[in-house]
Design a protein around this motif. Structure first.
Motif, PDB file in Angstrom:
ATOM      1  N   ASN A   1      45.239  39.605  55.512  1.00  0.00           N
ATOM      2  CA  ASN A   1      44.554  40.801  55.030  1.00  0.00           C
ATOM      3  C   ASN A   1      43.290  41.017  55.868  1.00  0.00           C
ATOM      4  OD1 ASN A   1      43.206  42.810  53.623  1.00  0.00           O
ATOM      5  ND2 ASN A   1      43.869  42.039  51.629  1.00  0.00           N
ATOM      6  N   GLN A   2      43.440  41.782  56.931  1.00  0.00           N
ATOM      7  CA  GLN A   2      42.339  41.987  57.870  1.00  0.00           C
ATOM      8  C   GLN A   2      41.156  42.730  57.241  1.00  0.00           C
ATOM      9  OE1 GLN A   2      42.647  44.733  61.278  1.00  0.00           O
ATOM     10  NE2 GLN A   2      42.538  42.884  62.540  1.00  0.00           N
ATOM     11  N   LYS A   3      41.440  43.725  56.419  1.00  0.00           N
ATOM     12  CA  LYS A   3      40.332  44.453  55.789  1.00  0.00           C
ATOM     13  C   LYS A   3      39.533  43.528  54.890  1.00  0.00           C
ATOM     14  CE  LYS A   3      38.967  48.386  52.969  1.00  0.00           C
ATOM     15  NZ  LYS A   3      37.670  47.794  52.810  1.00  0.00           N
ATOM     16  N   GLU A   4      40.225  42.739  54.100  1.00  0.00           N
ATOM     17  CA  GLU A   4      39.537  41.804  53.208  1.00  0.00           C
ATOM     18  C   GLU A   4      38.737  40.791  54.023  1.00  0.00           C
ATOM     19  OE1 GLU A   4      38.187  41.195  49.704  1.00  0.00           O
ATOM     20  OE2 GLU A   4      39.866  42.564  49.872  1.00  0.00           O
ATOM     21  N   GLN A   5      39.315  40.332  55.110  1.00  0.00           N
ATOM     22  CA  GLN A   5      38.639  39.364  55.976  1.00  0.00           C
ATOM     23  C   GLN A   5      37.334  39.949  56.525  1.00  0.00           C
ATOM     24  OE1 GLN A   5      41.294  37.995  59.024  1.00  0.00           O
ATOM     25  NE2 GLN A   5      39.876  36.484  59.805  1.00  0.00           N
ATOM     26  N   SER A   6      37.387  41.194  56.998  1.00  0.00           N
ATOM     27  CA  SER A   6      36.158  41.804  57.536  1.00  0.00           C
ATOM     28  C   SER A   6      35.151  42.081  56.425  1.00  0.00           C
ATOM     29  CB  SER A   6      36.467  43.075  58.329  1.00  0.00           C
ATOM     30  OG  SER A   6      36.897  44.118  57.498  1.00  0.00           O
TER      31      SER A   6
ATOM     32  N   GLY B   1      34.935  30.109  51.632  1.00  0.00           N
ATOM     33  CA  GLY B   1      36.322  29.786  51.307  1.00  0.00           C
ATOM     34  C   GLY B   1      37.234  30.993  51.360  1.00  0.00           C
ATOM     35  N   ALA B   2      36.723  32.138  50.984  1.00  0.00           N
ATOM     36  CA  ALA B   2      37.537  33.352  50.926  1.00  0.00           C
ATOM     37  C   ALA B   2      37.891  33.885  52.308  1.00  0.00           C
ATOM     38  CB  ALA B   2      36.815  34.425  50.114  1.00  0.00           C
ATOM     39  N   VAL B   3      37.065  33.618  53.309  1.00  0.00           N
ATOM     40  CA  VAL B   3      37.364  34.089  54.665  1.00  0.00           C
ATOM     41  C   VAL B   3      38.699  33.511  55.121  1.00  0.00           C
ATOM     42  CG1 VAL B   3      36.681  33.932  57.089  1.00  0.00           C
ATOM     43  CG2 VAL B   3      34.995  34.525  55.396  1.00  0.00           C
ATOM     44  N   GLY B   4      38.852  32.208  54.970  1.00  0.00           N
ATOM     45  CA  GLY B   4      40.105  31.569  55.364  1.00  0.00           C
ATOM     46  C   GLY B   4      41.279  32.038  54.523  1.00  0.00           C
ATOM     47  N   LEU B   5      41.046  32.253  53.253  1.00  0.00           N
ATOM     48  CA  LEU B   5      42.097  32.720  52.358  1.00  0.00           C
ATOM     49  C   LEU B   5      42.581  34.114  52.778  1.00  0.00           C
ATOM     50  CD1 LEU B   5      43.759  32.071  49.856  1.00  0.00           C
ATOM     51  CD2 LEU B   5      41.883  32.935  48.461  1.00  0.00           C
ATOM     52  N   ALA B   6      41.657  34.986  53.116  1.00  0.00           N
ATOM     53  CA  ALA B   6      42.024  36.337  53.570  1.00  0.00           C
ATOM     54  C   ALA B   6      42.817  36.266  54.873  1.00  0.00           C
ATOM     55  CB  ALA B   6      40.783  37.208  53.746  1.00  0.00           C
TER      56      ALA B   6
ATOM     57  N   ALA C   1      35.484  48.383  60.765  1.00  0.00           N
ATOM     58  CA  ALA C   1      34.889  47.046  60.832  1.00  0.00           C
ATOM     59  C   ALA C   1      33.920  46.939  62.004  1.00  0.00           C
ATOM     60  CB  ALA C   1      35.977  45.972  60.945  1.00  0.00           C
ATOM     61  N   LEU C   2      34.275  47.507  63.142  1.00  0.00           N
ATOM     62  CA  LEU C   2      33.396  47.445  64.317  1.00  0.00           C
ATOM     63  C   LEU C   2      32.092  48.190  64.076  1.00  0.00           C
ATOM     64  CD1 LEU C   2      35.949  48.018  67.225  1.00  0.00           C
ATOM     65  CD2 LEU C   2      35.010  45.855  66.405  1.00  0.00           C
ATOM     66  N   VAL C   3      32.193  49.370  63.484  1.00  0.00           N
ATOM     67  CA  VAL C   3      30.997  50.181  63.241  1.00  0.00           C
ATOM     68  C   VAL C   3      30.072  49.470  62.252  1.00  0.00           C
ATOM     69  CG1 VAL C   3      30.187  52.349  62.211  1.00  0.00           C
ATOM     70  CG2 VAL C   3      32.035  52.372  63.896  1.00  0.00           C
ATOM     71  N   TYR C   4      30.636  49.003  61.160  1.00  0.00           N
ATOM     72  CA  TYR C   4      29.832  48.349  60.120  1.00  0.00           C
ATOM     73  C   TYR C   4      29.175  47.065  60.633  1.00  0.00           C
ATOM     74  CZ  TYR C   4      28.915  45.442  56.023  1.00  0.00           C
ATOM     75  OH  TYR C   4      28.333  44.600  55.121  1.00  0.00           O
ATOM     76  N   THR C   5      29.958  46.214  61.247  1.00  0.00           N
ATOM     77  CA  THR C   5      29.389  44.938  61.690  1.00  0.00           C
ATOM     78  C   THR C   5      28.508  45.114  62.920  1.00  0.00           C
ATOM     79  OG1 THR C   5      31.400  44.377  62.943  1.00  0.00           O
ATOM     80  CG2 THR C   5      31.247  43.569  60.677  1.00  0.00           C
ATOM     81  N   GLY C   6      28.912  46.005  63.803  1.00  0.00           N
ATOM     82  CA  GLY C   6      28.137  46.215  65.026  1.00  0.00           C
ATOM     83  C   GLY C   6      26.737  46.730  64.757  1.00  0.00           C
TER      84      GLY C   6
ATOM     85  N   GLY D   1      40.029  31.692  36.920  1.00  0.00           N
ATOM     86  CA  GLY D   1      40.325  30.687  35.901  1.00  0.00           C
ATOM     87  C   GLY D   1      41.798  30.589  35.563  1.00  0.00           C
ATOM     88  N   THR D   2      42.560  31.638  35.835  1.00  0.00           N
ATOM     89  CA  THR D   2      44.004  31.610  35.588  1.00  0.00           C
ATOM     90  C   THR D   2      44.765  30.927  36.709  1.00  0.00           C
ATOM     91  OG1 THR D   2      44.484  33.703  36.695  1.00  0.00           O
ATOM     92  CG2 THR D   2      43.880  33.811  34.343  1.00  0.00           C
ATOM     93  N   GLY D   3      44.046  30.559  37.760  1.00  0.00           N
ATOM     94  CA  GLY D   3      44.704  29.940  38.908  1.00  0.00           C
ATOM     95  C   GLY D   3      44.967  30.910  40.040  1.00  0.00           C
ATOM     96  N   LEU D   4      44.603  32.165  39.868  1.00  0.00           N
ATOM     97  CA  LEU D   4      44.774  33.156  40.920  1.00  0.00           C
ATOM     98  C   LEU D   4      43.970  32.742  42.139  1.00  0.00           C
ATOM     99  CD1 LEU D   4      45.707  36.061  41.836  1.00  0.00           C
ATOM    100  CD2 LEU D   4      43.483  36.826  40.996  1.00  0.00           C
ATOM    101  N   ARG D   5      44.584  32.754  43.271  1.00  0.00           N
ATOM    102  CA  ARG D   5      43.889  32.450  44.520  1.00  0.00           C
ATOM    103  C   ARG D   5      44.078  33.630  45.461  1.00  0.00           C
ATOM    104  NH1 ARG D   5      41.470  29.963  41.694  1.00  0.00           N
ATOM    105  NH2 ARG D   5      41.403  27.750  41.378  1.00  0.00           N
ATOM    106  N   ALA D   6      43.282  34.645  45.252  1.00  0.00           N
ATOM    107  CA  ALA D   6      43.340  35.857  46.062  1.00  0.00           C
ATOM    108  C   ALA D   6      41.953  36.130  46.622  1.00  0.00           C
ATOM    109  CB  ALA D   6      43.819  37.036  45.221  1.00  0.00           C
ATOM    110  N   ALA D   7      41.918  36.434  47.911  1.00  0.00           N
ATOM    111  CA  ALA D   7      40.639  36.673  48.584  1.00  0.00           C
ATOM    112  C   ALA D   7      39.838  37.775  47.901  1.00  0.00           C
ATOM    113  CB  ALA D   7      40.876  37.004  50.054  1.00  0.00           C
ATOM    114  N   VAL D   8      40.508  38.813  47.436  1.00  0.00           N
ATOM    115  CA  VAL D   8      39.802  39.930  46.806  1.00  0.00           C
ATOM    116  C   VAL D   8      39.043  39.465  45.563  1.00  0.00           C
ATOM    117  CG1 VAL D   8      41.794  40.715  45.425  1.00  0.00           C
ATOM    118  CG2 VAL D   8      39.967  42.324  46.049  1.00  0.00           C
ATOM    119  N   ALA D   9      39.620  38.551  44.788  1.00  0.00           N
ATOM    120  CA  ALA D   9      38.928  38.057  43.588  1.00  0.00           C
ATOM    121  C   ALA D   9      37.678  37.276  43.972  1.00  0.00           C
ATOM    122  CB  ALA D   9      39.867  37.191  42.752  1.00  0.00           C
ATOM    123  N   TYR D  10      37.787  36.447  44.997  1.00  0.00           N
ATOM    124  CA  TYR D  10      36.617  35.700  45.456  1.00  0.00           C
ATOM    125  C   TYR D  10      35.542  36.632  45.998  1.00  0.00           C
ATOM    126  CZ  TYR D  10      38.983  31.209  44.943  1.00  0.00           C
ATOM    127  OH  TYR D  10      39.610  30.106  44.439  1.00  0.00           O
ATOM    128  N   ARG D  11      35.979  37.656  46.757  1.00  0.00           N
ATOM    129  CA  ARG D  11      35.001  38.598  47.318  1.00  0.00           C
ATOM    130  C   ARG D  11      34.275  39.354  46.208  1.00  0.00           C
ATOM    131  NH1 ARG D  11      35.210  43.813  47.882  1.00  0.00           N
ATOM    132  NH2 ARG D  11      37.491  43.960  47.935  1.00  0.00           N
TER     133      ARG D  11
END
Length: 181
Positions: free
Chosen positions: A58-63, A48-53, A108-113, A17-27
């Protein structure tokens, strides 16, 4: 870690609501929604957050976000049994597992795999054909990744659990038991 999802949702909502556009907040917001059973509201936030990350580099946030997309569709499948949700879940997890940008990100490989492997086997058990070959190859690869971590004295309890689950998927019960001990 306190799993206070109502407060987490309120906090993330306030940040956004403050205008923050950070992937972590969306996640975090999406995670609170998912854990509260609000799947439909979480999906567009995650998409939306995937593209933002990615834009943030931020690869960790993306995964993590892609993994939550897999989770929300997995949860929807468990709740409603729609094959489409299972297929979407497999695609979400597989996207990170197969992305060359994540080739060195063993977590990321272990978790998603292992989620791909488990979901493909669940589909087979439920009599669904989700046209996803290669689950056994992924399971074998995961065992190799975990063995390398064990040799490097860098394996976590989750790595052991993943190797055990991969052995179950490969119908190797004795090997699965070995990973438990």
């Amino acid at each position: 870690n306190a799993k206070d999802f109502a407060r987490l949702a309120q906090l993330a909502d306030a940040f956004l609501g403050t205008g923050l556009r950070a992937a972590v907040a969306y996640r975090q917001y999406a995670q609170a929604l998912i854990d509260s059973g609000c799947y439909e509201a979480a999906i567009p936030l995650l998409e939306g957050a995937v593209g933002l990350a990615a834009d943030e580099g931020n690869q960790k946030e993306q995964s993590d976000i892609q993994g939550l997309l897999g989770r929300v569709y997995k949860d929807r499948y468990a709740a409603g049994g729609r094959q489409e949700d299972l297929e979407r879940s497999v695609r979400a997890y597989r996207q990170i597992y197969e992305d060359p940008a994540f080739a060195e990100n063993v977590d990321a490989l272990v978790y998603t795999g292992i989620n791909v492997v488990a979901l493909v086997h669940r589909a087979r058990r439920d009599g669904l054909d989700i046209a996803d070959p290669g689950a056994e190859d992924i399971a074998e690869n995961l065992i190799g990744l975990v063995e390398a971590r064990v040799k490097a004295n860098a394996a976590s309890k989750w790595d052991y659990a993943t190797a055990m689950e991969a052995c179950v998927a490969l119908d190797r019960p004795r090997d699965a038991i070995e990973w438990c001990i």
